[in-house]
Write an enzyme that holds these catalytic residues in place. Structure first.
Site, mmCIF file in Angstrom:
data_model
loop_
_atom_site.group_PDB
_atom_site.id
_atom_site.type_symbol
_atom_site.label_atom_id
_atom_site.label_comp_id
_atom_site.label_asym_id
_atom_site.label_seq_id
_atom_site.Cartn_x
_atom_site.Cartn_y
_atom_site.Cartn_z
ATOM 1 N N GLU A 150 0.755 -1.224 0.086
ATOM 2 C CA GLU A 150 0.147 -0.023 -0.087
ATOM 3 C C GLU A 150 0.861 1.151 -0.022
ATOM 4 O O GLU A 150 1.859 1.401 0.766
ATOM 5 C CB GLU A 150 -0.938 -0.055 1.259
ATOM 6 N N ASP A 186 -4.288 0.410 -9.585
ATOM 7 C CA ASP A 186 -5.721 -0.048 -9.635
ATOM 8 C C ASP A 186 -5.999 -0.333 -10.965
ATOM 9 O O ASP A 186 -6.801 -1.280 -11.658
ATOM 10 C CB ASP A 186 -6.560 1.048 -9.207
HETATM 11 C C1 GLA Z 1 -5.432 4.364 -4.011
HETATM 12 C C2 GLA Z 1 -4.691 4.848 -5.357
HETATM 13 C C3 GLA Z 1 -3.636 3.694 -5.732
HETATM 14 C C4 GLA Z 1 -2.524 3.523 -4.521
HETATM 15 C C5 GLA Z 1 -3.287 3.264 -3.287
HETATM 16 C C6 GLA Z 1 -2.453 3.114 -1.990
HETATM 17 O O1 GLA Z 1 -6.207 3.293 -4.310
HETATM 18 O O2 GLA Z 1 -5.716 4.903 -6.614
HETATM 19 O O3 GLA Z 1 -2.809 4.161 -6.880
HETATM 20 O O4 GLA Z 1 -1.919 4.617 -4.376
HETATM 21 O O5 GLA Z 1 -4.381 4.295 -3.056
HETATM 22 O O6 GLA Z 1 -1.734 1.961 -2.182
#
Ligand code: GLA
Length: 422
Positions: free
Chosen positions: A46, A191
């Protein structure tokens, strides 16, 4: 020769029916193009993606469905964008270049407009006079990538309409750019990549430095499952705090003399000092302000955990995977400070249940969802115990559901969308 498209996956019948109903309100024509793209949970890794580190998400069996059909002749050349659940409809003129509009950044169609712009830049042959309808089974704003699934569904639908196939990495990047430039969200690449490239039954190890990927088999359901605990809260500071954490990471990298925090691994190897990247950081601790140090500590340690977790998952060592998930949460709570009371309570409640091997927040934080790795015998009692504890603590219920590692974005046969009743 035309290749036959697969039918609509069964688990998406409901959002597909809702999208079809919305489409029918725009045009009498049946769906001519159809696509879906899933949301995700992140097993571990994360706030590492924008530091060019490692992440290990999987696509879930909740997705955004997009359907399109021609508008009746004489009804203009615009694209009519509508959604069953996202908010008001929008009209786009495909004959001029679509530009970001700061006034409509918060609107769902900003994501779709950003993706459309990419296809304009490619000079893709997009017909005029099209109706497009979206419906999603991904809970909105819950940290399960409802936005990435919308972008990837739009991109996949546009591929189908334009008759082109994008390279998956280019497609994920186009979706991410739409989010940056049109929605004003400074997200990383995790994502969109997993929504585009996931494979059923597998997690996706992504090295965000070169965006290379590896599919890692998930355990079969008779060995373990992933339970999502949706706290249903989103704290107001979420968006500003995300950008703030990014800045702390950048500051830390600069003070360490690195391009980015991932480069700590190579730097540690290239010095005559002993120890890995964490020892490298520790020796330079006084050069960093406390926030930058804590951010760097989380990111560097988290990258090491992802590598270990991917190995553990590949070897079926779920006890180690669960332990690493626990460590990841504790680091996000104490070092990176992106958890919140609701997430911590959900995670603690899960960890106290027999048969739960590990639990952590998933996604950006400050609310949204936690996940727990469950042995089969926990599947009946853990959700109830977690829900009772959460209700007791906050007076409002959380929601729990099991997710299955699913395929990434696909076009599907538009005639397989269930006919509308009556
Ligand atoms: C959000 C962002 C991702 C990532 C997460 C943390 O989901 O869209 O790109 O940075 O937070 O891991």
């Amino acid at each position: 020769m035309t290749t036959r498209l697969p039918p609509l996956p069964h688990h998406l019948a409901r959002p597909a029916a809702r999208a079809a109903a919305r489409l029918a309100a725009l045009t009498p024509a049946p769906p001519a193009w159809a696509a879906f793209a899933p949301g995700r949970v992140n097993l571990i890794g994360e706030h590492t993606d924008y530091n060019l580190g490692l992440v290990l998400p999987f696509a879930i069996d909740l997705a955004c469905v997009a359907l399109a059909a021609p508008l009746p002749k004489g009804q203009g050349t615009h694209w009519a964008l509508a959604s069953d659940d996202l908010g008001r409809a929008d009209l786009v003129d495909p004959t001029t270049f679509i530009e970001p509009d700061p006034a409509s950044r918060g609107h769902w169609s900003a994501y779709v407009r950003g993706v459309l712009r990419h296809f304009q830049d490619l000079h893709a042959a997009l017909p005029h006079g099209i109706a497009v309808a979206f419906a999603s089974s991904v809970p909105l704003g819950a940290g399960l990538s409802s936005s990435a699934s919308l972008e990837a569904a739009a991109a996949t639908l546009l591929e189908s309409i334009a008759g082109i196939t994008l390279d998956p990495r280019a497609k994920a990047n186009a979706c991410r750019n739409a989010e940056h430039d049109f929605a004003g969200v400074p997200c990383g690449i995790m994502d969109q990549t997993v929504s585009v490239m996931a494979r059923a039954g597998h997690a996706l190890l992504i090295d965000c430095r070169d965006e290379s990927t590896r599919h890692v088999p998930m355990p079969p359901p008779d060995l373990a499952s992933i339970l999502v605990i949706n706290t249903r809260v989103k704290h107001a500071l979420a968006d500003g705090a995300y950008a703030e954490r990014r800045q702390a990471c950048r500051r830390a990298a600069q003070r360490l003399g690195l391009q980015d925090l991932r480069a700590a691994e190579a730097a540690a190897q290239n010095t005559a000092e002993s120890g890995g990247p964490l020892a490298f950081l520790e020796r330079r601790r006084t050069a960093l302000d406390p926030d930058a140090y804590r951010a760097a500590h989380h990111v560097i340690a988290e990258n090491l955990r992802v590598a270990d977790a991917a190995r553990a998952l590949a070897q079926g060592d779920l006890v180690t995977l669960g332990r690493l998930m626990n460590q990841s949460h504790d680091s996000l709570r104490d070092d990176f400070r992106v958890s919140c009371t609701e997430l911590d309570t959900a995670v603690d409640a899960a960890r106290d249940c027999p048969g739960v091997l590990g639990a952590r927040m998933t996604g950006g934080g400050f609310g949204g969802c936690a996940i727990a790795l469950l042995q089969p015998h926990a599947a009946t009692h853990a959700p109830e115990a977690i829900k009772a504890r959460f209700l007791d603590a906050f007076g409002s219920p959380c929601e729990t559901f099991t997710v299955h590692a699913s395929d990434g974005a696909r076009s599907f046969d538009p005639s397989s969308v269930p006919a509308l009743p009556g």
